[in-house]
Structures are given as structure tokens and as C-alpha cells.
Design an enzyme around this catalytic site. Structure first.
Site, PDB file in Angstrom:
ATOM      1  N   LYS A  51      -2.180  -4.911   5.871  1.00  0.00           N
ATOM      2  CA  LYS A  51      -3.032  -4.690   4.693  1.00  0.00           C
ATOM      3  C   LYS A  51      -2.943  -5.897   3.760  1.00  0.00           C
ATOM      4  CE  LYS A  51      -2.660   0.360   4.994  1.00  0.00           C
ATOM      5  NZ  LYS A  51      -2.037   1.609   4.539  1.00  0.00           N
ATOM      6  N   GLN A 107       2.718   3.645   0.572  1.00  0.00           N
ATOM      7  CA  GLN A 107       2.635   3.924   2.011  1.00  0.00           C
ATOM      8  C   GLN A 107       3.415   5.187   2.360  1.00  0.00           C
ATOM      9  OE1 GLN A 107       0.686   2.132   4.090  1.00  0.00           O
ATOM     10  NE2 GLN A 107       1.237   3.366   5.873  1.00  0.00           N
ATOM     11  N   ASP A 147      -6.264   4.648  -2.059  1.00  0.00           N
ATOM     12  CA  ASP A 147      -6.059   5.460  -0.851  1.00  0.00           C
ATOM     13  C   ASP A 147      -6.764   6.810  -0.978  1.00  0.00           C
ATOM     14  OD1 ASP A 147      -4.761   4.593   1.432  1.00  0.00           O
ATOM     15  OD2 ASP A 147      -2.772   4.751   0.550  1.00  0.00           O
TER      16      ASP A 147
END
Ligand code: GUN
Length: 298
Positions: free
Chosen positions: A52, A96, A119
Site C-alpha cells: 500500500k 491494518q 478503509d
């Protein structure tokens, strides 16, 4: 059979975003900034987060990873989230998952400023998604819709069978496909671990999204001729013949299914890369949202 090439579409999207970044910089703005928070040493998470970061940098974003020890407390992580919420130089950030078991992931996601929640895991964004309102949509299902659009695959009126009801993929995928707008308008069946006779559903599907995390679960006898098959699985399987010591396996038994279907995503090189593409797009959205809000204030 046509391969749905996530690498090609990610490259296209990176180029589109790079051009936008250059335009904003030429107008005197700073580059968009994405931060990834990583707690602990999970091998797969480290790989995803560094991919990412690299992809963000390659389209001209500022990008950094904040790494914390597995022993970090929930309170300490909440403090870090608050710092990122307050930091005007950060447009979007992700935490994450999986997180260590002593930390409540949902409590963390709900502490993220909904306008920086690239997200789309915050409950505010989830609620807006279910109502079809503008919001940050989780990157994997958003990436799948984008992949279908870029290959001009119509979802309207199609029967889509989603296997798996996770918060991150299956459930938001089923919502997106059913929304009354482009990329949606499908008839959706959401199957999961309690579904009886799952094959009777998958055999009726025009589009199957396999997102249950069981290697090679979807076999050739479970799909109809000409179906479109999207493989979200990305399980590491020990393989001493590989330098890394593992290979990646999807949820689809590729060789059996590929000969029956019209389109299929490869693993790797399919949905995983589309997740990154959508995260980059969501970060641009957060950046533009902030630019718009600041110009309204001035
Ligand atoms: N873990 C697995 N997929 C994801 C994702 O898309 N975002 C985050 N933050 N964690 C994940």
C-alpha cells in the site's frame, strides 16, 4: 475465458491519480497523504501494508507506516488514532487488521474520523453505505465493482452470489451489488457457513464472489457455463519449493473453474491489487474532501 487483470487496472488507476496529484501540486497544494498503522508482526499484514505504501508513493502521495509493538494497549492505540485525526497533514489513514486479540478492532475503527476513514470500516461509513449515501466504501468490494465496470461487465438484473459475510468483504459486497445505481441493481444471494446446499445457489449465479477464505473451495461443478467468477481468497500455503516458503491460494479451484466461466480473476494479480487501487482512490477522495472544506472555510 478472459482474465480480469487487476495489475493492468491498478496501473491505469495509478496513472489517473498521478495526473491529478501533479495538477494539484501545480496549483500550489501539497500532495495527498496516506498513513498506515501496523500493530505487531503478522507477515501477511506487513506485506500488504508495504505494498500500500509503495503504490501510494508511486502516484505521488506522501505515505508512511506507523509501526507499533504487539504489546501496545488499546488506550495507546486510541491515542495514536486521535493524533492522526487531529493532524491536518494526514488526509486518510488505515489500521491494518487483524489487530492483537486484546484490542477491539471495531472500537479502533470507530475512533477514526469518518472523513479520514479510507478503509470505510467506521460504523458511520457502514451506515451510510447501507443507505446508498456518499461515503468511504471498504476497498476490496469497491475494487471488485471497479474491476467489473472497467471490463464493462453489467451487474444490473444479474444474479450475484456472494460467499462469505465478513464485515470487510462479503456483507459490504452484497450491499454494493444491490444498490440502485451503476455497478449495482443486481439480485443478490449472500451465502455463508450456515448455508445449506450452497451449490444449488452458486449454480444459478451469473456472478460468483468467493470470499470465505477457504483455499480452492469453489470447484468446477459449482459454477454454471459462462459465469463470471471473482476470487477474493488469498491464503498462504506452506510451499518449501518457493523462496518465500509459501504460495498464495485463492478460494477458487482455478483450473477447473476457468474452463467453464467467461471471466475470472487470478490469484495473485486480481482482487488483491484492486484493493490497493480503491484505497488510493479513497485517499484522493479524502484529500479532495478536505480541499473542498478548506476552500469553503476561506
Ligand atoms: N485486513 C485484510 N484486509 C484489510 C483491508 O482492506 N484493510 C485493513 N485495514 N486491514 C485488512
Amino acid at each position: 475465458m478472459t482474465l480480469l487483470d487487476g495489475k493492468k487496472i491498478l496501473t491505469e488507476i495509478r496513472e489517473e491519480l498521478s495526473i491529478k496529484v501533479q495538477q494539484y501540486i501545480a496549483q500550489g497544494h501539497r500532495a495527498p497523504c496516506l498513513v498506515a498503522v501496523l500493530v505487531g508482526n503478522d507477515g501477511a499484514s506487513q506485506t500488504y501494508v508495504s505494498s500500500k505504501e509503495k503504490n501510494s508513493a508511486s502516484c505521488g502521495y506522501q505515505s508512511r507506516i506507523l509501526r507499533f509493538d504487539e504489546s501496545m494497549s488499546e488506550e495507546e492505540l486510541l491515542n495514536e488514532i486521535e493524533k492522526l485525526n487531529q493532524d491536518d497533514t494526514v488526509d486518510g489513514f488505515i489500521v491494518q487488521s487483524p489487530l492483537p486479540s486484546h484490542i477491539s478492532a471495531q472500537r479502533i475503527f470507530d475512533a477514526i474520523d469518518p472523513n479520514k476513514d479510507v478503509d470505510g470500516f467506521n460504523t458511520i461509513n457502514t451506515g451510510k453505505l447501507t443507505k446508498g449515501m456518499d461515503c468511504f466504501v471498504p476497498a476490496t468490494p469497491l475494487g471488485i465493482i471497479e474491476l467489473l465496470k472497467r471490463y464493462q461487465i453489467e451487474t444490473s438484473g444479474k444474479h450475484c452470489v456472494v460467499i462469505g459475510r465478513s464485515d470487510i468483504v462479503g456483507r459490504p459486497m452484497s450491499i454494493l451489488l444491490s444498490l440502485p445505481k451503476a455497478g449495482g441493481n443486481a439480485t443478490v444471494t449472500l451465502c455463508h457457513s450456515r448455508t445449506q446446499n450452497l451449490k444449488q445457489f452458486t449454480l444459478q449465479a451469473d456472478i460468483v464472489v468467493a470470499a470465505l477464505g477457504k483455499p480452492e473451495f469453489l470447484t468446477g461443478d459449482m459454477v454454471k457455463e459462462g459465469a463470471i467468477v471473482i476470487d477474493v481468497g488469498i491464503t498462504r500455503i506452506d510451499d518449501p519449493s518457493k523462496k518465500s516458503g509459501f504460495r498464495l491460494s485463492g478460494d477458487v479451484k482455478f483450473d477447473e473453474v476457468a474452463i467453464k466461466c467467461s471471466y475470472i480473476t487470478p490469484v495473485p494479480g486480481g482482487v488483491g491489487l484492486m484493493t490497493i487501487a480503491s484505497l488510493l482512490q479513497n485517499t484522493m477522495k479524502a484529500y479532495e474532501l478536505k480541499l473542498g472544506n478548506n476552500s469553503k472555510k476561506n
